[in-house]
Design a protein around this motif. Sequence first.
Motif, PDB file in Angstrom:
ATOM      1  N   MET A  93     -23.774  39.514  50.175  1.00 31.71           N
ATOM      2  CA  MET A  93     -23.028  40.732  50.180  1.00 31.71           C
ATOM      3  C   MET A  93     -23.424  41.568  51.364  1.00 31.71           C
ATOM      4  SD  MET A  93     -20.637  40.363  47.814  1.00 31.71           S
ATOM      5  CE  MET A  93     -19.584  41.951  48.025  1.00 31.71           C
ATOM      6  N   LEU A  94     -24.725  41.865  51.661  1.00 29.84           N
ATOM      7  CA  LEU A  94     -24.946  42.596  52.685  1.00 29.84           C
ATOM      8  C   LEU A  94     -24.843  42.153  54.104  1.00 29.84           C
ATOM      9  CD1 LEU A  94     -28.420  44.182  51.033  1.00 29.84           C
ATOM     10  CD2 LEU A  94     -26.067  45.279  51.306  1.00 29.84           C
ATOM     11  N   SER A  95     -24.687  40.972  54.040  1.00 31.09           N
ATOM     12  CA  SER A  95     -24.474  40.039  55.228  1.00 31.09           C
ATOM     13  C   SER A  95     -23.093  39.698  55.497  1.00 31.09           C
ATOM     14  CB  SER A  95     -25.178  38.665  55.457  1.00 31.09           C
ATOM     15  OG  SER A  95     -24.917  37.850  54.467  1.00 31.09           O
ATOM     16  N   ASP A  96     -21.923  40.268  54.534  1.00 30.12           N
ATOM     17  CA  ASP A  96     -20.761  39.903  54.819  1.00 30.12           C
ATOM     18  C   ASP A  96     -20.165  40.809  55.604  1.00 30.12           C
ATOM     19  OD1 ASP A  96     -18.235  38.875  54.286  1.00 30.12           O
ATOM     20  OD2 ASP A  96     -18.127  39.137  52.220  1.00 30.12           O
ATOM     21  N   PRO A  97     -19.320  40.417  56.769  1.00 32.57           N
ATOM     22  CA  PRO A  97     -18.626  41.504  57.629  1.00 32.57           C
ATOM     23  C   PRO A  97     -17.559  41.965  56.759  1.00 32.57           C
ATOM     24  CG  PRO A  97     -19.197  39.329  58.769  1.00 32.57           C
ATOM     25  CD  PRO A  97     -19.484  39.032  57.284  1.00 32.57           C
ATOM     26  N   ALA A  98     -16.988  41.332  55.789  1.00 32.67           N
ATOM     27  CA  ALA A  98     -15.927  41.960  55.184  1.00 32.67           C
ATOM     28  C   ALA A  98     -16.174  43.059  54.142  1.00 32.67           C
ATOM     29  CB  ALA A  98     -15.150  41.046  54.234  1.00 32.67           C
ATOM     30  N   PHE A  99     -17.501  42.741  53.340  1.00 36.39           N
ATOM     31  CA  PHE A  99     -17.883  43.668  52.581  1.00 36.39           C
ATOM     32  C   PHE A  99     -18.356  45.284  53.547  1.00 36.39           C
ATOM     33  CE2 PHE A  99     -21.578  45.624  50.113  1.00 36.39           C
ATOM     34  CZ  PHE A  99     -20.727  46.260  49.057  1.00 36.39           C
ATOM     35  N   LEU A 100     -19.012  44.704  54.535  1.00 29.24           N
ATOM     36  CA  LEU A 100     -19.426  45.873  55.283  1.00 29.24           C
ATOM     37  C   LEU A 100     -18.338  46.603  55.888  1.00 29.24           C
ATOM     38  CD1 LEU A 100     -22.463  44.411  57.114  1.00 29.24           C
ATOM     39  CD2 LEU A 100     -22.704  45.707  55.106  1.00 29.24           C
ATOM     40  N   GLY A 101     -17.267  45.971  56.310  1.00 27.90           N
ATOM     41  CA  GLY A 101     -15.981  46.426  56.611  1.00 27.90           C
ATOM     42  C   GLY A 101     -15.400  47.361  55.709  1.00 27.90           C
ATOM     43  N   PHE A 106     -14.325  53.100  53.522  1.00 31.31           N
ATOM     44  CA  PHE A 106     -14.603  54.315  52.377  1.00 31.31           C
ATOM     45  C   PHE A 106     -15.115  55.128  53.477  1.00 31.31           C
ATOM     46  CE2 PHE A 106     -18.466  56.037  51.467  1.00 31.31           C
ATOM     47  CZ  PHE A 106     -18.097  57.052  50.465  1.00 31.31           C
ATOM     48  N   ALA A 107     -15.748  55.025  54.352  1.00 30.34           N
ATOM     49  CA  ALA A 107     -16.468  56.161  55.392  1.00 30.34           C
ATOM     50  C   ALA A 107     -15.353  56.918  56.030  1.00 30.34           C
ATOM     51  CB  ALA A 107     -17.600  55.753  56.508  1.00 30.34           C
ATOM     52  N   LEU A 108     -14.590  56.003  56.704  1.00 31.22           N
ATOM     53  CA  LEU A 108     -13.156  56.943  57.289  1.00 31.22           C
ATOM     54  C   LEU A 108     -12.325  57.438  56.216  1.00 31.22           C
ATOM     55  CD1 LEU A 108     -11.879  56.986  59.742  1.00 31.22           C
ATOM     56  CD2 LEU A 108     -10.566  54.742  59.350  1.00 31.22           C
ATOM     57  N   PHE A 109     -12.169  56.941  55.075  1.00 35.24           N
ATOM     58  CA  PHE A 109     -11.346  57.626  54.202  1.00 35.24           C
ATOM     59  C   PHE A 109     -11.934  58.909  53.494  1.00 35.24           C
ATOM     60  CE2 PHE A 109     -10.228  58.094  49.439  1.00 35.24           C
ATOM     61  CZ  PHE A 109      -8.753  58.361  49.791  1.00 35.24           C
ATOM     62  N   ARG A 285      -9.056  48.122  53.497  1.00 37.97           N
ATOM     63  CA  ARG A 285      -9.679  47.533  51.954  1.00 37.97           C
ATOM     64  C   ARG A 285     -10.948  48.426  51.747  1.00 37.97           C
ATOM     65  NH1 ARG A 285      -9.255  41.099  51.033  1.00 37.97           N
ATOM     66  NH2 ARG A 285      -6.928  40.700  51.519  1.00 37.97           N
ATOM     67  N   PRO A 286     -10.860  49.121  50.898  1.00 39.53           N
ATOM     68  CA  PRO A 286     -11.968  50.104  50.232  1.00 39.53           C
ATOM     69  C   PRO A 286     -12.896  49.043  49.656  1.00 39.53           C
ATOM     70  CG  PRO A 286     -10.192  50.445  48.960  1.00 39.53           C
ATOM     71  CD  PRO A 286      -9.624  49.727  50.126  1.00 39.53           C
ATOM     72  N   PRO A 287     -13.909  49.332  49.086  1.00 33.45           N
ATOM     73  CA  PRO A 287     -14.959  48.439  48.402  1.00 33.45           C
ATOM     74  C   PRO A 287     -14.346  47.949  47.124  1.00 33.45           C
ATOM     75  CG  PRO A 287     -16.189  50.430  49.314  1.00 33.45           C
ATOM     76  CD  PRO A 287     -14.877  50.745  49.643  1.00 33.45           C
ATOM     77  N   LEU A 288     -13.916  48.714  46.288  1.00 35.31           N
ATOM     78  CA  LEU A 288     -13.169  48.195  45.086  1.00 35.31           C
ATOM     79  C   LEU A 288     -12.172  47.268  45.160  1.00 35.31           C
ATOM     80  CD1 LEU A 288     -13.323  51.586  42.775  1.00 35.31           C
ATOM     81  CD2 LEU A 288     -15.028  49.622  42.935  1.00 35.31           C
ATOM     82  N   VAL A 289     -11.232  47.443  46.377  1.00 31.91           N
ATOM     83  CA  VAL A 289     -10.352  46.353  46.550  1.00 31.91           C
ATOM     84  C   VAL A 289     -10.837  45.081  46.687  1.00 31.91           C
ATOM     85  CG1 VAL A 289      -8.114  45.772  48.031  1.00 31.91           C
ATOM     86  CG2 VAL A 289      -8.610  48.117  47.071  1.00 31.91           C
ATOM     87  N   TYR A 290     -12.037  45.178  47.719  1.00 25.25           N
ATOM     88  CA  TYR A 290     -12.692  43.936  48.289  1.00 25.25           C
ATOM     89  C   TYR A 290     -13.329  43.248  46.895  1.00 25.25           C
ATOM     90  CZ  TYR A 290     -16.267  40.816  50.207  1.00 25.25           C
ATOM     91  OH  TYR A 290     -16.811  39.944  50.318  1.00 25.25           O
ATOM     92  N   SER A 306     -20.425  41.171  41.217  1.00 31.97           N
ATOM     93  CA  SER A 306     -21.272  42.033  40.262  1.00 31.97           C
ATOM     94  C   SER A 306     -22.295  42.593  41.148  1.00 31.97           C
ATOM     95  CB  SER A 306     -21.999  41.080  39.177  1.00 31.97           C
ATOM     96  OG  SER A 306     -21.348  40.649  38.198  1.00 31.97           O
ATOM     97  N   ALA A 307     -22.806  41.804  42.209  1.00 37.04           N
ATOM     98  CA  ALA A 307     -23.870  42.027  42.996  1.00 37.04           C
ATOM     99  C   ALA A 307     -23.327  43.248  44.055  1.00 37.04           C
ATOM    100  CB  ALA A 307     -24.397  41.061  43.918  1.00 37.04           C
ATOM    101  N   GLY A 308     -22.122  42.965  44.602  1.00 31.79           N
ATOM    102  CA  GLY A 308     -21.191  44.123  45.241  1.00 31.79           C
ATOM    103  C   GLY A 308     -21.267  45.563  44.506  1.00 31.79           C
ATOM    104  N   ALA A 309     -20.746  45.317  43.073  1.00 29.46           N
ATOM    105  CA  ALA A 309     -20.443  46.543  42.172  1.00 29.46           C
ATOM    106  C   ALA A 309     -22.052  47.334  42.204  1.00 29.46           C
ATOM    107  CB  ALA A 309     -20.071  46.176  40.943  1.00 29.46           C
ATOM    108  N   VAL A 310     -22.976  46.613  41.895  1.00 30.29           N
ATOM    109  CA  VAL A 310     -24.162  47.024  41.759  1.00 30.29           C
ATOM    110  C   VAL A 310     -24.756  47.776  43.234  1.00 30.29           C
ATOM    111  CG1 VAL A 310     -27.028  46.730  41.588  1.00 30.29           C
ATOM    112  CG2 VAL A 310     -25.276  45.505  40.025  1.00 30.29           C
TER     113      VAL A 310
END
Length: 334
Positions: A93-101, A106-109, A285-290, A306-310
């Motif tokens: 998850m931490l190396s996934d560009p989509a999750f980091l995007g 979220f930061a922009l929102f 795409r905010p984190p919860l949508v992803y 689940s890892a992304g949610a944690v």
Amino acid sequence: MTAGGTEEAVTDVPAPRAAPGPGAGPRSPGARWLGPQRRNLWFWVFVGPFAIGLGLFTYVPLVWSVYLSFFDAHNTVSPSGSDFVGLGNYGTMLSDPAFLGSLGTFALFTVFIVPATFALSLALALMVNRLRFARAFFRSVFFLPTACSYVVASVIWKLSVFNGVRFGLANTVLGWFGADQTAWLSTTHPPWYWLVIVTVRLWLQAGFYMILFLAGLQRISPQLYEAAAVDGARPGWQVFRHITFPQLRATSVAVVLLLVINAFQAFDEFYNLLSDARGYPPYARPPLVYLYYTALGQDQNLGLGSAGAVILALIIAVATVVQARWFGLGRKEE
């Protein structure tokens, strides 16, 4: 004293003991558990169902989500021991560009919605607090959108206000001035969809934070304003800057913390505004949508979800603690 002048020994006679009260004496374990007048029993009668529901539908899923994050859980919520991957899901998850995007979304929102909501809710609170009549009416009117569902508000914004065809309210107003029609939710250059997302969230939550600021304003002593007037302070910006706003420090910190946490949890307005029969677009795409598409999409990878949610929960916790320490939340006033 006897007749012969001798003195008799006087013995102490113990006073009779008082009868034991109803609460004295040994109590059985069951009586101690029930408490005096069975108060403990009635406590659990009223609180027990809610505590059981909270545990079953909140804490058990949270613990199980953390458990799933260490497994390769495709299409299952009960993986076997052979599916254990340790911290592999977290690394993915931490190396996934989509999750980091999604975290960048979220930061922009947050950059858009936090200052806008803070300024609007504070302005509404100041305005309502200065009213001499119909204060309760305007307070209720501004608070009323809070009772509206995010889903319903998103549908109204999508189909009526910012509809991309000519009968949408925004395009109708622009047409009065000779402007061209705009496809608000599908135009990415410039990204007009941010205007739709921010305004619907702003309309929904500004009234709630207005109530918080109103409570803070009503706690300010009128003597401070009287002293400022005696010292020659001019009403308006000078009084607001040096008296009103500093007195709202604790309320302001709480509002900022709540706004940031709520921005992390943004889902309904994004999903209902931008998704259609073709699915969700690749942008905004905010984190919860992803995580929703990761865990419940075609792959149904519940371990990665689940890892992304944690990770998201840890980010929220760290951000909250850092902001609280930065703003001095809970620190004694000097």
